[in-house]
Each structure stands twice: as C-alpha cells, then as structure tokens.
Design an enzyme around this catalytic site. Structure first.
Site, short mmCIF file in Angstrom:
data_model
loop_
_atom_site.label_atom_id
_atom_site.label_comp_id
_atom_site.label_asym_id
_atom_site.label_seq_id
_atom_site.Cartn_x
_atom_site.Cartn_y
_atom_site.Cartn_z
N TYR A 1 0.86 -1.19 0.00
CA TYR A 1 0.00 0.00 0.00
C TYR A 1 0.89 1.23 0.00
O TYR A 1 1.74 1.39 0.88
CB TYR A 1 -0.91 0.00 1.24
CG TYR A 1 -1.83 1.20 1.32
CD1 TYR A 1 -2.93 1.31 0.47
CD2 TYR A 1 -1.60 2.21 2.25
CE1 TYR A 1 -3.78 2.40 0.54
CE2 TYR A 1 -2.46 3.30 2.33
CZ TYR A 1 -3.54 3.40 1.48
OH TYR A 1 -4.38 4.48 1.56
N LYS B 1 4.94 9.21 8.92
CA LYS B 1 4.78 8.67 10.26
C LYS B 1 5.72 9.32 11.28
O LYS B 1 5.48 10.41 11.77
CB LYS B 1 4.99 7.14 10.24
CG LYS B 1 4.17 6.38 9.23
CD LYS B 1 2.74 6.18 9.63
CE LYS B 1 2.02 5.27 8.68
NZ LYS B 1 0.59 5.14 8.95
N ASP C 1 9.50 2.60 -0.20
CA ASP C 1 8.45 3.25 0.58
C ASP C 1 8.69 2.90 2.04
O ASP C 1 8.31 1.83 2.52
CB ASP C 1 7.08 2.77 0.11
CG ASP C 1 5.94 3.42 0.90
OD1 ASP C 1 6.21 4.07 1.91
OD2 ASP C 1 4.77 3.24 0.49
#
Length: 419
Positions: free
Chosen positions: A141, A262, A234
């Site tokens: 994702y 994050k 990623d």
C-alpha cells in the site's frame, strides 16, 4: 457522550462515521471506541476505559504518546505561529537530520502525508526517466493515489478495483507478488525500456507484516540498475522503526528514492520524499517536474519530527526488539495452547500475528489466515483493555513507552480469550 452515541452521530456526518475506512471496525464486527486522550503507551476513551495501545496512530508514536521532549518542541513551535506557507529553519534542521540518518537521501522535499510523498516520487521517477510504466507489488500500500490502487493492501484490499479510478490510469501499473523476483524479471524482459521505477515496501506492512526473502531486495536493486529504472523504497512505516536508518540500513540496500512519513512528524501530518541529488534536482523550481503544497514543511510538524529523531538517538532499539520478541513468543505459545496455531511475522518493534499454521510471505498467504478467529480475538482483547488494529492484515507496534507491566497485561488478556 459515549462512544456508541458519538458513532451514531458521526455516521450522519461522515461516510461510515469515520475519516479513514478501517476505523469503522467492520472487519472485526464491532463499533469503534472514541479516544479522548493518550499518554505513554496508553489510550483513554470517552467512556472512561483505558487501553494498552499497539496501534500508535498506525505507527508514528515510537516514543509513545505525549513524549515530553516532542510535546515541548511542538508547543514552542505553535507559540511562534502554526503555519507560514513560507520557508522556515525547521525544514533545514529536519532535512539535515534525515540526511545524517539516511545518507541515500541527499536532497528531499517535505510534504504533508505519505500519499503525497509516494505520488510525488512516482511522478519524479517518470519525469527523470521519461518512462511511463512502473512495478508495484500486490498487497503493498503506497497511499490512495489512483495509480497505486491496483491490488493495493490495507483497507484498499477490501475494495478491489475501486470505482473512480479509470482503467487508463492503472494501465501503466505492472503487478507482481511480493517476494517473487522472477515476476519482476519477466516485467523487465517485456517492458524494460518503458519501466520508470519499482516501488516497494522493503518490509511489507499493509498485508500484515511480511519480511523480504533473502536476496529479494538486492535482486530488485540489481534489476533496476541493469535496466536504468529507479528503485523507490516506501519507508513510510519502516523509516526509523526497523532501525535508526530504516530498512535500507538494516538490509544494506541503497534505493534511488525514499519516501517517509509517520515517525518524522512526531505524530503530526507529514511526509517526505528524497534521494540522489541528480534525481531530486529535476523537481521545480530547479527542474521541470512539478509538485507543491501549502502546508509542506509546516513548522510545528518539523519541530516535532526533529525532536522525535533526536530522542530516538538515545533509545535502545535492540532491547525493544528483544522485548517485542518475548511478547510475541508468549502470545504464540498461548494461542497454541488454545488449539489456535499462529504464524508471527516480526521485525524490530512491529509484528503481525496471523491465525494460520503456514508461513506468510505474500498477499495470497496473508489472505488465507483466519479472519473470523482474529475478530473474536480482537473483540475479547479490546474488552480487556488491549487496543489492536481492527483488521488481521495490519501491523501491531510496540514502543519505547511500553513497560513490562503493559506486556504482562497483554499476555494475561490473551490467556483469557475464549474461542
């Protein structure tokens, strides 16, 4: 108002009553609890209940909630103004720290979310190479930009072929199973001259936690080098969590571009993409690849992120990894005693416990885990004050704020689960 009445009200104002699909808890046949505040490794809901947290805002709070140094930095920044839409010193300070910890990111651009970071990195890869196609992995994702929603993981896996994404947009997206290097080779043999990049979660975190097989990441590096494509890591989840220098440090693989999010915002909305200077200088205003953002480099997020990375420099990653291993070994043993064998995938302070007796190395195997058993487990753990992600295909996270008592409470709760 209690959680039940708040959720009823929310459903009249937001689709499904939430601002992100998994929060609705449909996959565990429950309704969400509404959080009022958080501190350390604990959450407190509007109903007066306390939970040991293993979600941590889906990963950012590695130091725990309301870390004093991070909170102080954010408060000081707010006192100077919440947003400028102009350059500020905090952008430079955080970028310097990131470069120090992840040397492959010679230059970078701050954005406001992981989705922004990945969509911008893909655009840059296409602009730099002059190619259209890219390879992504089934179950990875990379945010909800249109091009990435082909066979995406996380909540997107429950809405395959989501409406609103034209086939033309995903026609340049080449898919392969995670950990299947031969499938990637086949794409390059067929379309190598038109593949701009391979984007990968170096440790998959959105079909549950799935580790790369030996040689998989190096094989991607070699193929990209051979065919002149860019390798994008990623690291929105893995950055600064699996090691101080991310997955690329842990596995000793150097990507061309990296996306972060994050942890680098210390809990505030933030994202970042960066890499080799030669590539990044194709971004406007130096180059011709366009990307912009009003809140990019927000001074509060920059201050919180810098304070977070500075604090992490004094933290013992090895000790937390050992404690996380002991916790997950204990959970697996308890489930086995109950006749529910599990497979635990784990790295550093992240793990997923699949209700399956088979190894989980890709999206197919993740999907074969017993979701109904997980739902039963989740419901009973929540009732005992253990807050887990409300889906079996997500990661759980430990933090430097967790105490031995928190872990023992978790194990004791697991002992009381009935199937």
């Amino acid at each position: 108002m209690d959680s039940k009445s708040l959720f009823a009200k929310a459903q009249t104002l937001m689709p499904g009553g939430v601002n992100s699909p998994l929060r609705a808890c449909k996959y565990v046949h429950a309704e969400p609890v509404f959080i009022q505040n958080a501190r350390g490794a604990h959450l407190f809901d509007v109903d007066g209940r306390e939970y040991v947290d293993y979600v941590f805002s889906w990963g950012p709070q590695l130091l725990g909630h309301q870390d004093p140094a991070v909170s102080e930095a954010a408060h000081k920044a707010i006192d100077l103004g919440s947003s400028y839409g102009a350059p500020c010193f905090g952008e430079i300070a955080l970028a310097e720290k990131i470069t120090e910890l992840i040397p492959s990111m010679e230059m970078m651009r701050m954005v406001s979310s992981g989705t922004e970071a990945t969509m911008s990195a893909l655009r840059l890869a296409r602009g730099y190479t002059g190619r259209k196609k890219f390879v992504k992995f089934i179950g990875n994702y990379h945010g909800h930009a249109d091009a990435f929603l082909a066979a995406a993981g996380s909540a997107a896996a429950t809405v395959p072929g989501t409406p609103g994404v034209p086939e033309e947009v995903t026609s340049h997206t080449l898919l392969a199973q995670y950990n299947d290097l031969d499938a990637v080779k086949a794409h390059f043999e067929t379309d190598g001259e038109d593949i701009a990049c391979v984007i990968v979660e170096p440790v998959a975190g959105n079909m549950g936690l799935v580790l790369p097989k030996d040689g998989f990441l190096q094989g991607l590096r070699d193929l990209c080098t051979q065919y002149g494509a860019l390798l994008i890591f990623d690291e929105v989840i893995t950055g600064f969590r699996v090691s101080p220098g991310g997955a690329q440090q842990r596995f000793d693989i150097t990507p061309d571009l990296t996306t972060l999010g994050k942890i680098i915002g210390g809990g505030f909305p933030v994202g970042c993409y960066g890499g080799k200077r030669e590539i990044m200088e194709h971004m406007a205003p130096v180059g011709t690849v366009f990307q912009a953002g009003t809140l990019s480099g927000n001074p509060v997020a920059m201050a919180a992120g810098l304070a977070t990375l500075n604090r992490l420099a004094d933290c013992d990653y090895d000790a937390l990894e050992a404690r996380t291993k002991a916790l997950t070994d204990g959970l697996a043993e308890i489930m086995a005693e109950k006749g529910k064998p599990v497979t635990v995938n784990r790295i550093a302070s992240a793990f997923t416990m699949y209700f399956s007796n088979k190894p989980v190395t890709n999206m197919i195997e993740s999907g074969q885990a017993d979701g109904e058993t997980f739902a039963t487990y989740w419901q009973q753990m929540l009732a005992q004050g253990i807050y887990l992600a409300p889906a079996g295909f997500e990661c759980a996270f430990t933090s430097f704020a967790h105490t031995d008592e928190d872990f023992e409470k978790t194990l004791e709760a697991a002992r009381k689960v009935e199937f």
